[in-house]
Design a protein around this motif. Structure first.
Motif, PDB file in Angstrom:
ATOM      1  N   LYS A  53       2.327 -14.515  46.108  1.00 19.87           N
ATOM      2  CA  LYS A  53       3.731 -14.367  45.738  1.00 19.87           C
ATOM      3  C   LYS A  53       4.655 -14.537  46.925  1.00 19.87           C
ATOM      4  CE  LYS A  53       3.557  -9.255  45.693  1.00 19.87           C
ATOM      5  NZ  LYS A  53       2.319  -9.020  46.448  1.00 19.87           N
ATOM      6  N   THR A  54       4.264 -14.016  48.071  1.00 12.41           N
ATOM      7  CA  THR A  54       5.111 -14.144  49.252  1.00 12.41           C
ATOM      8  C   THR A  54       5.157 -15.586  49.751  1.00 12.41           C
ATOM      9  OG1 THR A  54       4.684 -11.874  49.881  1.00 12.41           O
ATOM     10  CG2 THR A  54       5.425 -13.323  51.605  1.00 12.41           C
ATOM     11  N   LEU A  55       4.018 -16.268  49.706  1.00 14.91           N
ATOM     12  CA  LEU A  55       3.998 -17.675  50.117  1.00 14.91           C
ATOM     13  C   LEU A  55       4.973 -18.490  49.267  1.00 14.91           C
ATOM     14  CD1 LEU A  55       0.255 -18.577  50.697  1.00 14.91           C
ATOM     15  CD2 LEU A  55       2.078 -18.426  52.385  1.00 14.91           C
ATOM     16  N   CYS A  56       4.952 -18.232  47.964  1.00 14.30           N
ATOM     17  CA  CYS A  56       5.822 -18.980  47.062  1.00 14.30           C
ATOM     18  C   CYS A  56       7.276 -18.818  47.442  1.00 14.30           C
ATOM     19  CB  CYS A  56       5.652 -18.486  45.633  1.00 14.30           C
ATOM     20  SG  CYS A  56       4.224 -19.141  44.849  1.00 14.30           S
ATOM     21  N   CYS A  57       7.699 -17.561  47.676  1.00 16.87           N
ATOM     22  CA  CYS A  57       9.121 -17.381  47.908  1.00 16.87           C
ATOM     23  C   CYS A  57       9.495 -17.836  49.316  1.00 16.87           C
ATOM     24  CB  CYS A  57       9.536 -15.932  47.641  1.00 16.87           C
ATOM     25  SG  CYS A  57       9.050 -14.807  48.914  1.00 16.87           S
ATOM     26  N   ARG A  58       8.562 -17.755  50.241  1.00 13.78           N
ATOM     27  CA  ARG A  58       8.887 -18.215  51.591  1.00 13.78           C
ATOM     28  C   ARG A  58       8.978 -19.726  51.665  1.00 13.78           C
ATOM     29  NH1 ARG A  58       7.306 -14.225  56.308  1.00 13.78           N
ATOM     30  NH2 ARG A  58       8.175 -12.429  55.262  1.00 13.78           N
ATOM     31  N   SER A  59       8.228 -20.418  50.811  1.00 13.89           N
ATOM     32  CA  SER A  59       8.276 -21.873  50.867  1.00 13.89           C
ATOM     33  C   SER A  59       9.666 -22.384  50.492  1.00 13.89           C
ATOM     34  CB  SER A  59       7.206 -22.468  49.958  1.00 13.89           C
ATOM     35  OG  SER A  59       7.450 -22.075  48.632  1.00 13.89           O
ATOM     36  N   ALA A  66      14.402 -11.571  47.897  1.00 14.09           N
ATOM     37  CA  ALA A  66      14.079 -10.242  48.410  1.00 14.09           C
ATOM     38  C   ALA A  66      12.572 -10.065  48.336  1.00 14.09           C
ATOM     39  CB  ALA A  66      14.789  -9.173  47.590  1.00 14.09           C
ATOM     40  N   ASP A  67      11.935 -10.020  49.503  1.00 19.06           N
ATOM     41  CA  ASP A  67      10.477  -9.924  49.546  1.00 19.06           C
ATOM     42  C   ASP A  67      10.087  -8.455  49.687  1.00 19.06           C
ATOM     43  OD1 ASP A  67       7.825 -10.189  49.893  1.00 19.06           O
ATOM     44  OD2 ASP A  67       7.915 -11.453  51.674  1.00 19.06           O
ATOM     45  N   GLU A  68       9.680  -7.838  48.624  1.00 20.50           N
ATOM     46  CA  GLU A  68       9.327  -6.411  48.601  1.00 20.50           C
ATOM     47  C   GLU A  68      10.390  -5.574  49.319  1.00 20.50           C
ATOM     48  OE1 GLU A  68       6.156  -4.990  47.648  1.00 20.50           O
ATOM     49  OE2 GLU A  68       4.844  -6.710  47.454  1.00 20.50           O
ATOM     50  N   PRO A  69      11.653  -5.670  48.903  1.00 24.98           N
ATOM     51  CA  PRO A  69      12.719  -5.059  49.704  1.00 24.98           C
ATOM     52  C   PRO A  69      12.641  -3.539  49.762  1.00 24.98           C
ATOM     53  CG  PRO A  69      13.562  -5.721  47.587  1.00 24.98           C
ATOM     54  CD  PRO A  69      12.166  -6.249  47.659  1.00 24.98           C
ATOM     55  N   THR A  70      11.912  -2.919  48.856  1.00 26.05           N
ATOM     56  CA  THR A  70      11.970  -1.458  48.811  1.00 26.05           C
ATOM     57  C   THR A  70      10.611  -0.807  48.981  1.00 26.05           C
ATOM     58  OG1 THR A  70      11.781  -1.566  46.413  1.00 26.05           O
ATOM     59  CG2 THR A  70      13.987  -1.415  47.324  1.00 26.05           C
ATOM     60  N   THR A  71       9.590  -1.604  49.269  1.00 26.27           N
ATOM     61  CA  THR A  71       8.239  -1.051  49.347  1.00 26.27           C
ATOM     62  C   THR A  71       8.096  -0.029  50.465  1.00 26.27           C
ATOM     63  OG1 THR A  71       7.485  -3.152  48.550  1.00 26.27           O
ATOM     64  CG2 THR A  71       5.811  -1.697  49.422  1.00 26.27           C
ATOM     65  N   ALA A  72       8.817  -0.257  51.571  1.00 28.00           N
ATOM     66  CA  ALA A  72       8.671   0.644  52.711  1.00 28.00           C
ATOM     67  C   ALA A  72       9.598   1.851  52.610  1.00 28.00           C
ATOM     68  CB  ALA A  72       8.933  -0.119  54.001  1.00 28.00           C
ATOM     69  N   LEU A  73      10.355   1.945  51.528  1.00 22.68           N
ATOM     70  CA  LEU A  73      11.359   3.009  51.442  1.00 22.68           C
ATOM     71  C   LEU A  73      10.888   4.153  50.542  1.00 22.68           C
ATOM     72  CD1 LEU A  73      14.490   0.748  50.939  1.00 22.68           C
ATOM     73  CD2 LEU A  73      13.561   1.622  53.067  1.00 22.68           C
ATOM     74  N   ASP A  74      11.489   5.293  50.731  1.00 23.15           N
ATOM     75  CA  ASP A  74      11.213   6.411  49.839  1.00 23.15           C
ATOM     76  C   ASP A  74      11.750   6.110  48.450  1.00 23.15           C
ATOM     77  OD1 ASP A  74       9.963   8.190  51.585  1.00 23.15           O
ATOM     78  OD2 ASP A  74      11.882   8.580  52.537  1.00 23.15           O
ATOM     79  N   VAL A  75      11.172   6.780  47.491  1.00 23.00           N
ATOM     80  CA  VAL A  75      11.465   6.389  46.102  1.00 23.00           C
ATOM     81  C   VAL A  75      12.939   6.601  45.738  1.00 23.00           C
ATOM     82  CG1 VAL A  75      10.583   8.566  45.212  1.00 23.00           C
ATOM     83  CG2 VAL A  75      10.690   6.622  43.732  1.00 23.00           C
ATOM     84  N   THR A  76      13.545   7.652  46.269  1.00 21.64           N
ATOM     85  CA  THR A  76      14.972   7.846  45.931  1.00 21.64           C
ATOM     86  C   THR A  76      15.822   6.781  46.606  1.00 21.64           C
ATOM     87  OG1 THR A  76      15.063   9.429  47.747  1.00 21.64           O
ATOM     88  CG2 THR A  76      14.874  10.318  45.541  1.00 21.64           C
ATOM     89  N   THR A  77      15.477   6.435  47.839  1.00 28.28           N
ATOM     90  CA  THR A  77      16.203   5.371  48.526  1.00 28.28           C
ATOM     91  C   THR A  77      15.985   4.048  47.810  1.00 28.28           C
ATOM     92  OG1 THR A  77      15.427   6.533  50.461  1.00 28.28           O
ATOM     93  CG2 THR A  77      16.706   4.563  50.832  1.00 28.28           C
ATOM     94  N   GLN A  78      14.753   3.830  47.376  1.00 31.40           N
ATOM     95  CA  GLN A  78      14.437   2.610  46.641  1.00 31.40           C
ATOM     96  C   GLN A  78      15.357   2.468  45.444  1.00 31.40           C
ATOM     97  OE1 GLN A  78      10.506   1.139  45.549  1.00 31.40           O
ATOM     98  NE2 GLN A  78      10.810   1.937  43.505  1.00 31.40           N
TER      99      GLN A  78
END
Lengths: 384, 590
Positions: free
Chosen positions: B44-50, B179-191
């Motif tokens: 999925k990331t390869l696709c959007c980066r291309s 947006a490549d996993e824009p919220t994966t590294a964030l806490d759920v409320t921040t997400q």
């Protein structure tokens, strides 16, 4: 491929879940670390070639006396400052095998130098496995056979001869015995100190770390050259060349460890955070076990790469000291000692071949750097 | 209408290997959101980066077209040269990455980094640029845009940085945001708040969004179109309304089946009795010293835990839930004795019923060894928890070796046995961990923890680094082992949905304090504390009829000082943990 009536696209290739948990996902990584590193290193052409070159160079060391046509301190009083001689294969358009042309010296009294002329009418074939001056194989076994030598009545100075009529090529080979090993001994000393202090500082941290850091900083702030000079001046002048050699390598090692200790420390700090180290701690492993079984193996490849990159500094250090006349001294032969003979600018201008050890030094240092680079690039074989 | 972006027959491969991404087709209209969903390694990331031409060096695009239409011009992005692509990047198409901490330069002020986009693509005065940036900062939710402009990235939290990244991506008013996993590294409320922000901005500016994610809940909240990818191929694609309500492909179905959800109507279970404890943590505080900003000032004291009481009943699972920095991991380390609580706290470990309690915080070396046989830990990151240099057998038998248990062959047999218990094959013993996937390694990590036959297992986010379907398997495994061996778990997690499944009792933590504690059924059916409510509301559910309630999130996710009077706490005054019904405690003034 199928399109549903509501416009959806569905892949209709048969789909099966992979439910076997034991199949390796990346079977190519199922090997000990060194195999993986080697696999990757093989692709670094320059590093591989350098590695082979260095391997041959080190293998040559114990049998240097066999390969060299002369012994290091053998003088040819009739051939002072003889220029490099070529080994010819054809004479007068005729193939007669490897041979040399005898040279004779005449004094050029106008320029005060020796001028050599070759006698083209008398090609003299090289001798192989011939008996000549005795030397010691592996430093132990007395032997007299040489791989090749000049026939009686001719000389074989592949890289010319020096001020005293000694063969430069043979001296380079003998010099390698000291110059190349000084790096190894020095690096061993540096490794012992560096790993010991670096791992203590990195693993325990706190006060010990602070103390070791300050010592390192002080050692690093000392200007290197004067310190070398002072330390080697302290070596009693009546000591034999071998004793001096050991002391020199140990001095070089002692001055080199702070850099390594720092590298070890920072690597330790980052490896300590790895969860497998924490896991070992929680199992109840003692620090010695954690350092020995988990931390060191995991950065031994880093250590080897950084060793490869610091050996050249040792070799250059020995050369510099000996060049200044403070390292090894004649009759010991090392590349630095040879260059010491070539200090005179006039001599280099008229007899440039006396500086040929420099080329060898450059070659070896470059080879170590390429090898180190190659190793460093293949250190982390788990990344794709 | 021509779509804004159309990807046709895209194939991408690495070096000489087979295609990593095969025949990917999708299209996206102006103003729409397309979600690409898949597990790690799905391409999925390869696709959007291309689309932006920012692939890894060794990857090549083997065939396909990426048509990008703005106004009347129609360009194939794959045919552009580097210079033409630069014109488009940041201006017409922009991108947000997963790790906000790593995607901003630590040496430059945030304002300057955002302004750079305008300086590159627009020809306007410095003043105008700054004014635009400040406006955008205000729009993405910075209270004091001027301060944010002059701040360096390390001065801000992850959520704030991601807002700055969004401002940077939006400043040139692009037609497409990737947006490549824009919220994966964030806490759920921040997400929840960041997702809400992206959605609002999209409505305002009419841009299209490609959202790459692994979380079906995020898809349900954001997407119009969805593309489900697996192993480089599209499994299913279409309107998200249809895909989410009736998934047609078995892979999509599997994803849905394994996605953890907070049950809407939880089964009621009786509260856990506390009569046979295995672990009793009482009045645990932990203060860390951090270097102060100036060399001459005293070090700053950071209170990671401020008086926590936790009781773990034998054979049960106590989950500690909280965002990053809430002190939950410190709690776990103190429970295992690797860190000492501040003076006055006590951790009691009772190995057998009615056995003499062991004071974990004051053990000498020998008794610590004995304790470590009884209590082990399962770690978060399966990639770093196994030494790459050791064969799996050595890793598994090491605990036995340390405690000098058994002969060499007995140890091997034991390793074989636990390997089978965690569902792995015995022939793995001679292999090296790097050959295996994250899920397999997590099993190995569990096997290592089990080999000493512990009574207590502390699981520190054991599933948060894993894909959803693998997470499901690991949770099942943990449940099986617990029931088989009568283990007790202290389960640390940031994910309420995971906890909903495995825990018998949940403690929600915020800033070093337990704010609410109850069995999961009570907690989800009747949450009392605003922070718990926010956590539950912020959890994205893979159900388009249950969107995130942002108001509820905003109410509870702020600083503890902004909560309603009954719950508010600050550095000095803290409300007591009050039991409002049996087994349900809330930190509030009654």
């Amino acid at each position: 491929m199928a399109i549903l009536p509501d416009g959806r696209y569905i892949d209709d290739a048969p789909y099966s879940e992979n439910s076997n948990f034991s199949t390796a996902e990346r079977p190519e990584l199922d090997a000990p670390n060194w195999v993986l590193v080697w696999r990757r290193f093989k692709q670094h052409k320059l590093g591989l070639i350098s590695g082979i070159f260095l391997l041959l160079a080190y293998l040559m060391l114990p049998i240097a006396g066999f390969i060299a046509p002369y012994t290091p301190n053998e003088r040819h009083v009739d051939h002072l400052y003889a220029p490099p001689q070529a080994v010819h294969w054809f004479n007068d358009g005729q193939f007669i095998g490897p041979h040399v042309l005898p040279i004779t010296a005449t004094a050029d009294l106008e320029n005060f130098r020796w001028v050599y002329s070759a006698d083209e009418t008398k090609p003299m074939k090289l001798e192989f496995f011939c008996e000549n001056e005795p030397y010691k194989l592996f430093g132990l076994i007395k032997a007299e056979r040489h791989l090749f030598c000049a026939p009686y009545g001719a000389t074989l100075f592949i890289l010319g001869s020096d001020r005293l009529g000694r063969d430069v090529f043979s001296r380079i080979l003998y010099g390698a015995q000291l110059s190349l090993t000084v790096g190894l001994i020095g690096i061993t000393v540096s490794f012992i100190f560096g790993i010991f202090f670096g791992s203590i500082a990195g693993y325990f941290g706190g006060r010990i770390d602070w103390l070791i850091q300050r010592v390192i900083e002080i050692l690093r702030s000392l200007p290197e050259l004067p310190l070398w000079l002072a330390l080697s001046a302290a070596v009693p002048s009546h000591w034999g060349p071998v004793a001096v050699f050991f002391i020199i390598s140990i001095i070089l090692g002692i001055l080199d460890w702070p850099g390594l200790a720092r590298a070890v420390r920072s690597k330790f700090l980052s490896l300590r955070e790895e969860e497998y180290v924490k896991a070992a701690e929680m199992m109840g492993a003692k620090p010695a076990r954690i350092i020995g079984r988990h931390l060191l193996p995991n950065f031994s490849s880093h250590l080897i790469a950084s060793a490869m990159l610091s050996i050249p500094a040792m070799i250059l250090g020995e050369t510099a000291l000996s060049f200044l006349g403070l390292g090894l001294r004649a009759p010991a032969v090392s590349w630095g000692v040879m260059l010491n003979d070539a200090q005179n600018l006039a001599a280099i201008e008229i007899y440039p071949w006396t500086a040929s050890p420099m080329l060898v030094i450059i070659l070896v240092v470059l080879a170590f750097n390429f090898l180190g680079d190659g190793l460093r690039d293949s250190l982390n074989p788990y990344e794709s | 209408m021509t779509p804004l972006l159309e990807v046709k027959d895209l194939r991408i491969g690495f070096k000489t290997a087979e295609d990593t991404v095969e025949n990917v087709n999708f299209s996206l209209n102006k103003g729409q959101t397309l979600a690409i969903v898949g597990e790690s390694g799905s391409g999925k990331t390869l696709c959007c980066r291309s689309v932006l031409g920012v692939l890894p060096k060794t990857a090549q695009i083997r065939s396909g077209q990426i048509l990008f239409t703005t106004g009347n011009t129609n360009t194939d992005l794959l045919k552009l040269n580097e210079r033409q692509l630069r014109e488009i990047r940041g201006d017409r198409i922009s991108m947000i990455f997963q790790e906000p901490m790593r995607s901003l330069s630590p040496l430059h002020k945030i304002g300057h980094q955002v302004s750079e986009v305008l300086e590159l693509h627009r020809n306007c005065s410095k003043r105008k640029v700054k004014q635009d940036v400040l406006e955008k900062f205000a729009r993405v939710g910075f209270v004091d845009p001027e301060r944010a402009y002059n701040a360096y990235p390390f001065e801000m939290s992850g959520g704030m940085l991601q807002r700055a990244m969004i401002a940077m991506a939006m400043i040139a008013k692009p037609d497409l945001l990737i947006a490549d996993e824009p919220t994966t590294a964030l806490d759920v409320t921040t997400q929840a708040q960041v997702l809400g922000l992206i959605k609002d901005l999209q409505v305002e500016t009419g841009m299209a969004v490609i959202l790459v994610t692994h979380d079906l809940g995020v898809v349900a909240n954001m997407a119009d179109q969805v593309v489900v990818m697996n192993k480089g191929k599209i499994m299913e694609s279409g309107e998200s309304r249809l895909v989410l309500s009736s998934p047609a492909h078995p892979y999509t179905k599997k994803l849905f089946a394994t996605a953890p959800i907070i049950p809407e109507t939880p089964e009621m279970t009786p509260p856990v009795a506390h009569d046979d404890l295995i672990l009793d943590m009482h009045n645990i505080s932990k203060t860390f010293q951090a270097r102060s900003t100036s060399a001459w000032k005293a070090p700053v004291l950071i209170k990671a835990l401020r008086g926590v009481d936790l009781q773990l009943q034998r054979g049960k699972t106590l989950a500690v839930v909280g965002e990053s920095g809430s002190g939950k991991s410190t709690c776990a380390r103190i429970a295992l004795g690797t860190e000492k609580p501040d003076h006055g706290g006590s951790v009691k470990f009772i190995a057998e019923q009615n056995a003499e309690p062991v004071e974990v915080q004051s053990l000498d070396f020998a008794s610590k060894c004995a304790f470590q046989k009884q209590a082990q830990m399962v770690f978060q990151d399966p990639y770093s928890s196994l030494s790459p240099r050791m064969q799996i057998r050595d890793t598994l038998t090491e605990p036995l070796d340390i405690h000098a248990i058994g002969t060499k062959s007995e140890r091997s047999d034991r390793a074989q046995e636990v390997l089978q218990q965690v569902g792995l094959d015995g022939n793995m013993l001679r292999r090296y961990p790097h050959a295996f996937s994250g899920g397999q390694r997590q099993r190995l990590s569990i096997a290592r923890a089990l080999i000493l036959n512990p009574k207590l297992l502390v699981c520190d986010e054991p599933t948060s680094a894993l894909d959803v379907s693998v997470q499901d398997q690991i949770l099942t495994l943990l449940e099986e082992i617990r029931d088989q061996r009568q283990l007790s778990y202290l389960f640390i997690s940031h994910d309420l949905a995971v906890v909903a499944r495995i825990a018998d009792e949940v403690a929600v933590m915020r800033q070093g304090l337990v704010v609410e504690q109850a069995p999961p059924c009570t907690l989800f059916a009747n949450p009392k504390h605003p922070y718990t409510k926010a956590l539950i509301a912020a959890q994205p559910e893979p159900d388009i009829h249950r969107p995130i309630d942002l108001d509820l999130v905003a109410l509870g996710a702020g600083a503890p000082g902004s909560w309603a009077d009954a719950y508010r706490f600050d550095k000095t005054t803290i409300p007591p943990l009050t039991e409002i019904e049996t087994g349900h405690k809330v930190r509030c003034y009654a």
